[in-house]
Write an enzyme that holds these catalytic residues in place. Structure first.
Site, PDB file in Angstrom:
ATOM      1  N   ASP A  20     -20.379 -47.602  58.230  1.00 35.28           N
ATOM      2  CA  ASP A  20     -19.179 -48.299  58.698  1.00 35.28           C
ATOM      3  C   ASP A  20     -19.679 -49.568  59.374  1.00 35.28           C
ATOM      4  OD1 ASP A  20     -16.453 -48.754  59.355  1.00 35.28           O
ATOM      5  OD2 ASP A  20     -16.832 -47.994  61.370  1.00 35.28           O
TER       6      ASP A  20
ATOM      7  N   GLU B 118     -18.241 -49.346  53.697  1.00 39.49           N
ATOM      8  CA  GLU B 118     -16.830 -49.733  53.732  1.00 39.49           C
ATOM      9  C   GLU B 118     -16.679 -51.138  53.172  1.00 39.49           C
ATOM     10  OE1 GLU B 118     -13.890 -48.669  56.973  1.00 39.49           O
ATOM     11  OE2 GLU B 118     -14.209 -50.802  57.363  1.00 39.49           O
TER      12      GLU B 118
ATOM     13  N   ASP C 136     -16.648 -45.152  65.028  1.00 44.79           N
ATOM     14  CA  ASP C 136     -17.478 -45.750  63.968  1.00 44.79           C
ATOM     15  C   ASP C 136     -18.350 -44.689  63.301  1.00 44.79           C
ATOM     16  OD1 ASP C 136     -17.083 -48.817  64.795  1.00 44.79           O
ATOM     17  OD2 ASP C 136     -17.485 -47.627  66.582  1.00 44.79           O
TER      18      ASP C 136
END
Length: 176
Positions: A7, A68, A141
């Site tokens: 992330d 991501e 996160d």
């Protein structure tokens, strides 16, 4: 399949390793955050993220890295930092010949919770449940990185079949 989920972020870059196959219970192998000081020079922050991700790649030896996909945000400065951290993760994987998969936030949320509009708490709760953890990973996160890995493990078989079908179609001289 062992997947490192990333992330991306300049201040907090979530990382998580999940192992398993679609349709079977999954296992968390590791979760954490690569942190950089907000007041440090950009180049040094990117080097710190690179070193952190390299350590995760060395320790866990994933078969794939799921990152991501950066999408348009209202704050240009935030999206730039996210894109830069994302590029570092992709570079680290590519340098080692590890495949990289990109998943949008809504794809990840839909895969893990059933809704592409789920909030962070819902994602954290489902990650906790799916990986049979005692508590949601903190910060968010870290939970998001695990969700990325889960999403990829579940989606990869269908994506691979689709790619094979497209390749077969193309090899027979047909166009889409």
């Amino acid at each position: 399949m062992r997947v490192l989920g990333v992330d991306p972020g300049l201040t907090r870059c979530g990382v998580g390793v999940v192992e398993g196959v679609a349709g079977r219970p999954l296992t968390m192998r590791g979760v954490g955050v690569v942190r950089t000081p907000a007041d440090a020079e950009l180049g040094l922050r990117l080097v710190a993220i690179e070193q952190g991700i390299e350590q995760w790649l060395d320790e866990y030896r994933p078969e794939c890295v799921a990152v991501e996909r950066v999408f348009s945000q209202h704050n240009v400065r935030t999206v730039m930092g996210t894109a830069q951290a994302s590029a570092v993760a992709m570079l680290c994987a590519a340098r080692r010949g590890i495949p990289v998969a990109l998943h949008t936030p809504s794809e990840v949320k839909a895969a893990v919770t059933g809704s592409g509009r789920a909030d962070k708490a819902q994602v954290g709760a489902m990650v906790t449940r799916l990986l049979r953890l005692d508590a949601p990973p903190k910060p968010a996160d870290a939970a998001d990185a695990l969700a990325l890995a889960i999403c990829h493990i579940w989606r990869a078989p269908a994506q691979n079949r689709l790619q094979q079908a497209v390749a077969l179609h193309a090899s027979k001289g047909r166009t889409a």
